[in-house]
Design a protein around this motif. Structure first.
Motif, PDB file in Angstrom:
ATOM      1  N   VAL A 220      -3.788  69.550   3.661  1.00  0.00           N
ATOM      2  CA  VAL A 220      -2.649  68.663   3.911  1.00  0.00           C
ATOM      3  C   VAL A 220      -1.435  69.484   4.306  1.00  0.00           C
ATOM      4  N   ARG A 221      -1.180  70.582   3.595  1.00  0.00           N
ATOM      5  CA  ARG A 221      -0.014  71.413   3.891  1.00  0.00           C
ATOM      6  C   ARG A 221      -0.139  72.098   5.246  1.00  0.00           C
ATOM      7  N   LEU A 222      -1.340  72.563   5.574  1.00  0.00           N
ATOM      8  CA  LEU A 222      -1.535  73.200   6.881  1.00  0.00           C
ATOM      9  C   LEU A 222      -1.354  72.199   8.011  1.00  0.00           C
ATOM     10  N   ARG A 223      -1.834  70.979   7.818  1.00  0.00           N
ATOM     11  CA  ARG A 223      -1.635  69.944   8.834  1.00  0.00           C
ATOM     12  C   ARG A 223      -0.163  69.603   8.979  1.00  0.00           C
ATOM     13  N   LEU A 224       0.532  69.525   7.867  1.00  0.00           N
ATOM     14  CA  LEU A 224       1.952  69.188   7.866  1.00  0.00           C
ATOM     15  C   LEU A 224       2.764  70.213   8.653  1.00  0.00           C
TER      16      LEU A 224
ATOM     17  N   GLY B  31       1.464  72.727  10.521  1.00  0.00           N
ATOM     18  CA  GLY B  31       0.819  73.025  11.799  1.00  0.00           C
ATOM     19  C   GLY B  31       1.206  72.059  12.913  1.00  0.00           C
ATOM     20  N   THR B  32       1.304  70.771  12.589  1.00  0.00           N
ATOM     21  CA  THR B  32       1.693  69.814  13.631  1.00  0.00           C
ATOM     22  C   THR B  32       3.141  70.038  14.059  1.00  0.00           C
ATOM     23  N   ALA B  33       4.012  70.359  13.099  1.00  0.00           N
ATOM     24  CA  ALA B  33       5.402  70.646  13.445  1.00  0.00           C
ATOM     25  C   ALA B  33       5.500  71.938  14.246  1.00  0.00           C
ATOM     26  N   LEU B  34       4.704  72.932  13.878  1.00  0.00           N
ATOM     27  CA  LEU B  34       4.699  74.197  14.614  1.00  0.00           C
ATOM     28  C   LEU B  34       4.227  73.965  16.048  1.00  0.00           C
ATOM     29  N   PHE B  35       3.168  73.196  16.213  1.00  0.00           N
ATOM     30  CA  PHE B  35       2.656  72.898  17.547  1.00  0.00           C
ATOM     31  C   PHE B  35       3.699  72.141  18.372  1.00  0.00           C
TER      32      PHE B  35
ATOM     33  N   PHE C 182       8.738  73.424  12.583  1.00  0.00           N
ATOM     34  CA  PHE C 182       9.258  73.204  13.932  1.00  0.00           C
ATOM     35  C   PHE C 182      10.093  74.397  14.390  1.00  0.00           C
ATOM     36  N   GLY C 183      10.972  74.895  13.512  1.00  0.00           N
ATOM     37  CA  GLY C 183      11.789  76.061  13.869  1.00  0.00           C
ATOM     38  C   GLY C 183      10.934  77.281  14.154  1.00  0.00           C
ATOM     39  N   LEU C 184       9.901  77.478  13.344  1.00  0.00           N
ATOM     40  CA  LEU C 184       8.984  78.592  13.588  1.00  0.00           C
ATOM     41  C   LEU C 184       8.242  78.410  14.902  1.00  0.00           C
ATOM     42  N   GLY C 185       7.859  77.171  15.198  1.00  0.00           N
ATOM     43  CA  GLY C 185       7.197  76.889  16.473  1.00  0.00           C
ATOM     44  C   GLY C 185       8.098  77.169  17.661  1.00  0.00           C
ATOM     45  N   VAL C 186       9.366  76.838  17.535  1.00  0.00           N
ATOM     46  CA  VAL C 186      10.322  77.118  18.614  1.00  0.00           C
ATOM     47  C   VAL C 186      10.443  78.626  18.815  1.00  0.00           C
TER      48      VAL C 186
END
Length: 129
Positions: free
Chosen positions: A21-25, A27-31, A110-114
């Protein structure tokens, strides 16, 4: 006869499920951060200098990451106190510590993904060092 201890930890789902659950949470924001950054940096490059676009996007991503990290630590440190204050004042806002941590984890992702997206675009696509 001994009674089973009444601990909330006994009712928790297995570790693999919680980790998923945490990885999906995150991971989707990172993507989402990588995709948004890639599209926006490429579009901004058409209007201005690629180096400036990448540097600006990375700075904004690190700002979002820092805000999420600060918010997450605040939710962990003050969460129970805020929950009990709301109970005492009978505000019924529905704010909970787990929800706040979950929201901040998405912002961190999200910030890490950016930041990762700007590194990818800057190094692979534009060849910047």
């Amino acid at each position: 006869m001994t009674a089973a201890p009444d601990h909330p930890a006994d009712e928790r789902p297995p570790l693999s499920e919680r980790l998923g659950v945490r990885l999906r949470l995150v991971g989707t924001a990172l993507f989402a951060g990588v995709v948004v950054t890639t599209v926006s940096v490429v579009a901004a490059t058409m209007l201005s200098d690629p180096t400036a676009s990448v540097e600006t996007a990375f700075a904004l991503g690190s700002l979002v990451f820092g805000f999420g990290l600060l918010g997450w630590s605040g939710a962990v440190a003050l969460g129970r106190g805020i929950e009990s204050m709301q109970e005492t004042l009978d505000t019924q806002t529905g704010w909970t510590e787990p929800d706040a941590r979950r929201a901040m984890a998405r912002i961190i992702g999200f910030g890490l993904g950016v930041m990762l997206g700007t590194m990818f675009v800057g190094s692979v696509v534009f060849g910047l060092v």
